[in-house]
Structure formats: C-alpha cells, structure tokens
Design an enzyme around this catalytic site. Sequence first.
Site, PDB file in Angstrom:
ATOM      1  N   LYS A 153       9.852   6.890   0.845  1.00 53.26           N
ATOM      2  CA  LYS A 153       9.712   6.901   2.305  1.00 53.26           C
ATOM      3  C   LYS A 153       8.617   5.939   2.782  1.00 53.26           C
ATOM      4  CE  LYS A 153       9.525  11.445   1.991  1.00 53.26           C
ATOM      5  NZ  LYS A 153      10.144  11.651   0.667  1.00 53.26           N
ATOM      6  N   ILE A 154       7.458   6.003   2.124  1.00 52.57           N
ATOM      7  CA  ILE A 154       6.344   5.142   2.573  1.00 52.57           C
ATOM      8  C   ILE A 154       6.614   3.687   2.184  1.00 52.57           C
ATOM      9  CG2 ILE A 154       3.868   4.693   2.353  1.00 52.57           C
ATOM     10  CD1 ILE A 154       3.502   7.749   1.870  1.00 52.57           C
ATOM     11  N   THR A 228      -2.683   2.891  -1.498  1.00 55.11           N
ATOM     12  CA  THR A 228      -2.813   4.030  -0.576  1.00 55.11           C
ATOM     13  C   THR A 228      -2.151   5.262  -1.199  1.00 55.11           C
ATOM     14  OG1 THR A 228      -0.792   3.355   0.547  1.00 55.11           O
ATOM     15  CG2 THR A 228      -2.850   2.664   1.574  1.00 55.11           C
ATOM     16  N   SER A 229      -1.881   5.216  -2.529  1.00 55.47           N
ATOM     17  CA  SER A 229      -1.145   6.338  -3.142  1.00 55.47           C
ATOM     18  C   SER A 229      -2.068   7.334  -3.827  1.00 55.47           C
ATOM     19  CB  SER A 229      -0.090   5.816  -4.098  1.00 55.47           C
ATOM     20  OG  SER A 229       1.076   5.532  -3.368  1.00 55.47           O
ATOM     21  N   ARG A 230      -2.469   7.047  -5.032  1.00 55.52           N
ATOM     22  CA  ARG A 230      -3.395   7.924  -5.753  1.00 55.52           C
ATOM     23  C   ARG A 230      -4.317   7.052  -6.593  1.00 55.52           C
ATOM     24  NH1 ARG A 230      -2.270  11.048  -2.484  1.00 55.52           N
ATOM     25  NH2 ARG A 230      -1.435  13.165  -2.673  1.00 55.52           N
ATOM     26  N   ASP A 254      -7.482   2.950  -0.496  1.00 57.09           N
ATOM     27  CA  ASP A 254      -7.653   4.164   0.322  1.00 57.09           C
ATOM     28  C   ASP A 254      -7.887   5.369  -0.572  1.00 57.09           C
ATOM     29  OD1 ASP A 254      -7.624   5.571   2.855  1.00 57.09           O
ATOM     30  OD2 ASP A 254      -5.740   6.457   2.187  1.00 57.09           O
ATOM     31  N   GLU A 259     -12.461  10.133  -6.655  1.00 59.91           N
ATOM     32  CA  GLU A 259     -12.766  10.419  -5.244  1.00 59.91           C
ATOM     33  C   GLU A 259     -13.109  11.880  -4.972  1.00 59.91           C
ATOM     34  OE1 GLU A 259      -8.824   9.301  -3.584  1.00 59.91           O
ATOM     35  OE2 GLU A 259      -8.700  11.361  -2.845  1.00 59.91           O
ATOM     36  N   HIS A 291      -9.440   7.935   1.796  1.00 63.67           N
ATOM     37  CA  HIS A 291      -8.184   8.694   1.830  1.00 63.67           C
ATOM     38  C   HIS A 291      -7.819   9.061   3.271  1.00 63.67           C
ATOM     39  CE1 HIS A 291      -5.568  11.080  -1.151  1.00 63.67           C
ATOM     40  NE2 HIS A 291      -4.889  10.912  -0.028  1.00 63.67           N
ATOM     41  N   GLN A 292      -7.826   8.057   4.119  1.00 59.42           N
ATOM     42  CA  GLN A 292      -7.574   8.302   5.539  1.00 59.42           C
ATOM     43  C   GLN A 292      -6.213   7.786   6.013  1.00 59.42           C
ATOM     44  OE1 GLN A 292     -10.751   5.476   7.294  1.00 59.42           O
ATOM     45  NE2 GLN A 292      -9.105   5.283   8.777  1.00 59.42           N
ATOM     46  N   ALA A 293      -5.410   7.262   5.067  1.00 53.50           N
ATOM     47  CA  ALA A 293      -4.162   6.625   5.491  1.00 53.50           C
ATOM     48  C   ALA A 293      -3.258   7.577   6.273  1.00 53.50           C
ATOM     49  CB  ALA A 293      -3.420   6.065   4.285  1.00 53.50           C
ATOM     50  N   PHE A 294      -3.333   8.876   5.958  1.00 53.34           N
ATOM     51  CA  PHE A 294      -2.439   9.847   6.621  1.00 53.34           C
ATOM     52  C   PHE A 294      -2.936  10.223   8.019  1.00 53.34           C
ATOM     53  CE2 PHE A 294      -4.908  13.781   6.858  1.00 53.34           C
ATOM     54  CZ  PHE A 294      -6.025  13.406   6.123  1.00 53.34           C
TER      55      PHE A 294
HETATM   56  P1  NAI Z   1       8.601   9.431  -2.016  1.00 55.37           P
HETATM   57  O1  NAI Z   1       8.876  10.537  -2.977  1.00 55.37           O
HETATM   58  O2  NAI Z   1       9.453   9.288  -0.811  1.00 55.37           O
HETATM   59  O3  NAI Z   1       8.644   8.028  -2.791  1.00 55.37           O
HETATM   60  C1  NAI Z   1       7.992   7.780  -4.007  1.00 55.37           C
HETATM   61  C2  NAI Z   1       8.822   6.769  -4.782  1.00 55.37           C
HETATM   62  O4  NAI Z   1       8.078   6.376  -5.932  1.00 55.37           O
HETATM   63  C3  NAI Z   1      10.171   7.326  -5.274  1.00 55.37           C
HETATM   64  O5  NAI Z   1      11.220   6.472  -4.870  1.00 55.37           O
HETATM   65  C4  NAI Z   1      10.011   7.364  -6.783  1.00 55.37           C
HETATM   66  O6  NAI Z   1      11.215   7.115  -7.464  1.00 55.37           O
HETATM   67  C5  NAI Z   1       9.019   6.228  -7.000  1.00 55.37           C
HETATM   68  N1  NAI Z   1       8.356   6.243  -8.295  1.00 55.37           N
HETATM   69  C6  NAI Z   1       8.060   7.307  -9.096  1.00 55.37           C
HETATM   70  N2  NAI Z   1       7.457   6.873 -10.221  1.00 55.37           N
HETATM   71  C7  NAI Z   1       7.381   5.517 -10.134  1.00 55.37           C
HETATM   72  C8  NAI Z   1       6.873   4.496 -10.977  1.00 55.37           C
HETATM   73  N3  NAI Z   1       6.320   4.766 -12.156  1.00 55.37           N
HETATM   74  N4  NAI Z   1       6.953   3.206 -10.559  1.00 55.37           N
HETATM   75  C9  NAI Z   1       7.515   2.896  -9.373  1.00 55.37           C
HETATM   76  N5  NAI Z   1       8.019   3.832  -8.524  1.00 55.37           N
HETATM   77  C10 NAI Z   1       7.951   5.114  -8.909  1.00 55.37           C
HETATM   78  O7  NAI Z   1       7.070   9.579  -1.631  1.00 55.37           O
HETATM   79  P2  NAI Z   1       6.321   8.984  -0.360  1.00 55.37           P
HETATM   80  O8  NAI Z   1       6.376   9.961   0.767  1.00 55.37           O
HETATM   81  O9  NAI Z   1       6.773   7.595  -0.118  1.00 55.37           O
HETATM   82  O10 NAI Z   1       4.791   8.997  -0.883  1.00 55.37           O
HETATM   83  C11 NAI Z   1       4.370   8.155  -1.947  1.00 55.37           C
HETATM   84  C12 NAI Z   1       2.963   8.547  -2.363  1.00 55.37           C
HETATM   85  O11 NAI Z   1       2.037   8.215  -1.333  1.00 55.37           O
HETATM   86  C13 NAI Z   1       2.728  10.077  -2.557  1.00 55.37           C
HETATM   87  O12 NAI Z   1       3.164  10.505  -3.836  1.00 55.37           O
HETATM   88  C14 NAI Z   1       1.232  10.176  -2.430  1.00 55.37           C
HETATM   89  O13 NAI Z   1       0.632   9.975  -3.691  1.00 55.37           O
HETATM   90  C15 NAI Z   1       0.860   8.990  -1.520  1.00 55.37           C
HETATM   91  N6  NAI Z   1       0.371   9.428  -0.209  1.00 55.37           N
HETATM   92  C16 NAI Z   1      -0.880   9.023   0.188  1.00 55.37           C
HETATM   93  C17 NAI Z   1      -1.388   9.390   1.416  1.00 55.37           C
HETATM   94  C18 NAI Z   1      -2.733   8.911   1.900  1.00 55.37           C
HETATM   95  O14 NAI Z   1      -3.256   9.440   2.892  1.00 55.37           O
HETATM   96  N7  NAI Z   1      -3.349   7.936   1.272  1.00 55.37           N
HETATM   97  C19 NAI Z   1      -0.620  10.275   2.314  1.00 55.37           C
HETATM   98  C20 NAI Z   1       0.724  10.586   1.834  1.00 55.37           C
HETATM   99  C21 NAI Z   1       1.171  10.198   0.602  1.00 55.37           C
END
Ligand code: NAI
Length: 326
Positions: A153-154, A228-230, A254, A259, A291-294
Amino acid sequence: MKTVAFFDTKAYDKESFLKYSNDDINIRFFENKLNRDTVSMAACCDAVCVFVNDNIDKYVIEQLEKFGVGLVALRCAGYNNVDLKSANGRVKVARVPAYSPYAVAEHAVGMILLLNRKLHKAYIRTRDHNFSLEGLTGFDLRNKTVGIIGTGKIGQAFCEIANGFGMNIIGFDPFENKDFSGKYVSLDELLSTSDIISLHCPLTKENRHIINSETISKMKKGVYIINTSRGKLIDTASLIEGLKSGKVGAAGLDVYEEETSLFFEDYSDEIIHDDTLSTLISMPNVLVTSHQAFLTREALNAIAQTTMKNLEDYFSGKELENEIVI
Ligand code: NAI
C-alpha cells in the site's frame, strides 16, 4: 464495562482516541511502554493497546494471559514487536492494516526533497541572513530512477507521487502487487540502477539488514537511501561506512535500529549515549525524523477508528477482521 490499558500514549493519541471512544470501554492511558517491567500495569484489564516500540515478548504474553487479558490491539500496521508464536492460542492480536499509506509515502518524498534541495541548510542560512547558494545544488528528480523495495500500500502510494515527478520507477517484492504501477525488477537490478532507494517492506526475519555492506556495494555511487519502514532493515554501521566513503549520497531515516529507548521522547536537555545515532545526526546529508511518517490528522483518526472497532468486535464476540493469525 471493559477496561483497556493503552501503553506508550501521547497527547495526540488521547485526543484522537477520546473522539472515538464509547461508554462501554474504559480506557486507561499510560505513558509507559509495555514490556516485562510494566506488564503488571495491565492486571485487571481486559485488553491492551500498544504501539510500535512496545515489546510484547513471550514473558509479556504469559503475564497477559495470567491476568486474563484477551487481546493485544496494535494501533499500527507492523507487528514485528509481538511474539506471535507465543501469542497463538493464548492472546489474540489485532492490528490496523491500513490507515493512511499517503501519510508515510508523502513523508518519504518530503525527505527526498529536503535532502536533495538542501532545504535544511537553506532554512538555517536565511534565518541567519545568509543568502548564499554555495553548496545547495541538487538534481532534477525527473528521469531519475527510484527503486521501491516493498510494493504494497505505501510502496504504491509512493510510486504514484514519484510518477508525478516524471521518475523512472522500478520495484522489488517477492509477492508482486497487481496494482503496482512501476516495473518489477530483481533486487540486484534495483540496487545497481536506482538513484534513490526507498524501503516500504515490513521487517521480517528474512529481510533484517537487507541494506548491508554487500548490498550497498552493488548500488550506484551517490545513491539516496530512504527508510520509513523499520530500522532493522538497515545495518546502520554499513550505512555509516557508505556515507563516509561517499558511496551513499544521502540518507533519510524515519526509523532507526535502536530507536526504542529514544524515539517519541524529548531528550533535548540530555546527552545522548548512542554514538551511532549521534554520528548519523552529525552528517549534513542525513535526515533523521523520529518515526513520524504516520503522523497526520487523517492517519490518527483512522488508527483510532479501526482500533476501537477491533476492541468492540472482540468484546462483543464478533469476528475479528483485523486479527493476525499465523
Ligand atoms: P503492505 O503489507 O501493504 O506492503 C508491504 C509489502 O512488502 C508487501 O507487498 C510485501 O510482499 C512486501 N515485502 C515483504 N517482504 C519483502 C522483502 N523482503 N522485500 C521486498 N518486499 C517485501 O504494508 P504497508 O502498509 O505498505 O506498510 C509497509 C511498512 O511500512 C510496514 O510494515 C511498516 O513497517 C512501515 N510503516 C511505517 C510507518 C511510519 O510511521 N514510519 C507507518 C506505517 C507503516
């Protein structure tokens, strides 16, 4: 009435959650994070609500079960901080699978714009009446290649914005998304051809440190890395080496490996003892946000609405549509 202990809560959480609360649920807000030391605060509660840096390990799960806490309601999408194996059959776990992918994608793009056009420097210069342009040269985003790791999604929301800039968009994902509007390539091709790499995959056992000295060595010189993921997706020591050698042109972070004990808190009057973070922050081509992206109004409201629905569904015995099942 059911009681829910909300851990790691800030003023903005209270504001959004109180908007969507109801008389059947008594919310107890705690500032502490949920971990082994604080789990006793959940005694006498029916559920707990947690965020990204609470640590719900085996011991915490066992204690929660002992207290009769039946649900861990995550008010976030990622769930790498919950020991799902231990939770299985003991405590249910639910999350907010999507709240605003746009919030996170827009923040990632904001980091790119700031780092590329040196807005952080320009902001400070003009406040000091320094109107020189020396050292502020950036590059056009148009026709540059951006590689998206994780096209969910992101990643797709990011792709749509990058498309507006006229960028060449490539993506890598082991589970391809039919809605992804970029071109899928192998991870190696993405690494070697991207001018900018943006991480949008969850943290899993398999992809911990997906950005390391070996993968950085495959990248273009001057590559921008945006996370911005983990935090644990990047081996920070390797990133710092890459930045020092000039292989990595800039980093927008982010999230950060270590952290948990720092982000979301104000330590502005204290000395930070994390030398790795201090090194990153001292670099002119690194932007760290906590960690403010959200953090947009829309995302906070959506998080509160979905979390309250998860709690209500659980308490009324309805099917938990956002339950994480392994
Ligand atoms: P999502 O589940 O819609 O998409 C994640 C995608 O990553 C999936 O298509 C999955 O197949 C893929 N994936 C899994 N393992 C992988 C790998 N080894 N290499 C490449 N792609 C891989 O999740 P969404 O909503 O897009 O969120 C993604 C991440 O963003 C979350 O898991 C979270 O860690 C992070 N996040 C960070 C925030 C922030 O404030 N910084 C807020 C919300 C989410």
